[in-house]
Design a protein around this motif. Structure first.
Motif, PDB file in Angstrom:
ATOM      1  N   ASN A  88       0.859  -1.174   0.000  1.00 33.79           N
ATOM      2  CA  ASN A  88       0.000   0.000   0.000  1.00 33.79           C
ATOM      3  C   ASN A  88       0.902   1.233   0.000  1.00 33.79           C
ATOM      4  O   ASN A  88       1.569   1.518  -0.974  1.00 33.79           O
ATOM      5  CB  ASN A  88      -0.942  -0.039   1.185  1.00 33.79           C
ATOM      6  N   ALA A  89       0.949   1.958   1.088  1.00 34.54           N
ATOM      7  CA  ALA A  89       1.758   3.167   1.117  1.00 34.54           C
ATOM      8  C   ALA A  89       3.240   2.844   1.274  1.00 34.54           C
ATOM      9  O   ALA A  89       3.623   1.875   1.936  1.00 34.54           O
ATOM     10  CB  ALA A  89       1.321   4.068   2.267  1.00 34.54           C
TER      11      ALA A  89
ATOM     12  N   ALA B  79       5.165  10.484   1.744  1.00 36.15           N
ATOM     13  CA  ALA B  79       4.604   9.151   1.545  1.00 36.15           C
ATOM     14  C   ALA B  79       3.766   9.157   0.283  1.00 36.15           C
ATOM     15  O   ALA B  79       3.221  10.197  -0.113  1.00 36.15           O
ATOM     16  CB  ALA B  79       3.766   8.727   2.744  1.00 36.15           C
TER      17      ALA B  79
ATOM     18  N   THR C 153       0.856   6.562  -1.860  1.00 37.04           N
ATOM     19  CA  THR C 153       0.064   5.344  -1.862  1.00 37.04           C
ATOM     20  C   THR C 153       0.255   4.592  -3.179  1.00 37.04           C
ATOM     21  O   THR C 153       0.835   5.123  -4.139  1.00 37.04           O
ATOM     22  CB  THR C 153      -1.422   5.664  -1.679  1.00 37.04           C
ATOM     23  N   SER C 154      -0.293   3.402  -3.248  1.00 39.27           N
ATOM     24  CA  SER C 154      -0.194   2.616  -4.476  1.00 39.27           C
ATOM     25  C   SER C 154      -0.932   3.304  -5.620  1.00 39.27           C
ATOM     26  O   SER C 154      -0.598   3.102  -6.789  1.00 39.27           O
ATOM     27  CB  SER C 154      -0.757   1.212  -4.257  1.00 39.27           C
TER      28      SER C 154
ATOM     29  N   SER D 140      -1.354   8.873  -4.512  1.00 43.00           N
ATOM     30  CA  SER D 140      -1.609  10.026  -3.639  1.00 43.00           C
ATOM     31  C   SER D 140      -0.389  10.289  -2.771  1.00 43.00           C
ATOM     32  O   SER D 140       0.218   9.372  -2.238  1.00 43.00           O
ATOM     33  CB  SER D 140      -2.824   9.750  -2.744  1.00 43.00           C
TER      34      SER D 140
ATOM     35  N   ASN E 102       1.681  12.647   0.254  1.00 43.31           N
ATOM     36  CA  ASN E 102       1.651  13.488   1.441  1.00 43.31           C
ATOM     37  C   ASN E 102       3.092  13.880   1.756  1.00 43.31           C
ATOM     38  O   ASN E 102       3.975  13.022   1.756  1.00 43.31           O
ATOM     39  CB  ASN E 102       1.043  12.720   2.621  1.00 43.31           C
TER      40      ASN E 102
ATOM     41  N   ASN F 214       5.772   0.722  -9.113  1.00 45.18           N
ATOM     42  CA  ASN F 214       5.064  -0.420  -8.526  1.00 45.18           C
ATOM     43  C   ASN F 214       5.557  -1.750  -9.083  1.00 45.18           C
ATOM     44  O   ASN F 214       5.566  -2.762  -8.389  1.00 45.18           O
ATOM     45  CB  ASN F 214       3.568  -0.282  -8.748  1.00 45.18           C
TER      46      ASN F 214
ATOM     47  N   ARG G 279       3.936  -0.311   3.858  1.00 39.11           N
ATOM     48  CA  ARG G 279       2.824  -1.088   4.419  1.00 39.11           C
ATOM     49  C   ARG G 279       2.567  -2.251   3.460  1.00 39.11           C
ATOM     50  O   ARG G 279       2.127  -2.038   2.332  1.00 39.11           O
ATOM     51  CB  ARG G 279       1.591  -0.205   4.544  1.00 39.11           C
TER      52      ARG G 279
ATOM     53  N   GLU H 161      -2.045  -5.802   6.798  1.00 39.25           N
ATOM     54  CA  GLU H 161      -0.861  -5.044   6.414  1.00 39.25           C
ATOM     55  C   GLU H 161       0.085  -4.951   7.613  1.00 39.25           C
ATOM     56  O   GLU H 161      -0.339  -4.737   8.735  1.00 39.25           O
ATOM     57  CB  GLU H 161      -1.244  -3.625   5.980  1.00 39.25           C
TER      58      GLU H 161
END
Length: 121
Positions: A32-33, A50, A52-53, A56, A58, A73, A98, A107
């Motif tokens: 995931n992240a 960070a 995400t997959s 997104s 942050n 990925n 994660r 996770e």
């Protein structure tokens, strides 16, 4: 067994650039992240950025406009491109991910061993 292996740290002058990489390997069902944290001497570990997959992102305010996080990925790899580095960016940078090791497993949080970034003239 899951491993996160970081590379790309080092010593750089103020205003310089570095690119950190972190590759996850082992028994991985999904990630995931993924992200980067840092810990300076005498300070708590803090989130830097960070992703995400789904892409997104942050980032902490202090690195916006200077640090770019991205991921591949297909390679289970996350990158942190850092430009305009400042002495206050000096820290050990840790990769975080994660990861689910099976479809039915929760996770889990995994950490890399850390890579030193030193910004000094």
């Amino acid at each position: 067994q899951v491993q996160l292996v970081e590379s790309g740290g080092g010593l750089v002058q103020p205003g310089g650039s570095l690119r950190l990489s972190c590759a996850a390997s082992g028994s991985i069902f999904s990630i995931n992240a993924m992200g980067w944290y840092r810990q300076a001497p005498g300070k708590e570990r803090e989130l830097v950025a960070a992703i995400t997959s789904g892409g997104s992102i942050n980032r902490v305010d202090s690195v916006k406009g200077r640090f770019t996080i991205s991921r591949d990925n297909a390679k289970n790899t996350v990158y942190l491109q850092m430009i305009s580095l400042k002495p206050e960016d000096t820290a050990v940078y840790y990769c975080n991910a994660r990861i689910k090791i099976r479809y039915t497993s929760p996770e889990y949080n995994y950490w890399g061993q850390g890579t030193q970034v030193a910004v000094s003239s």
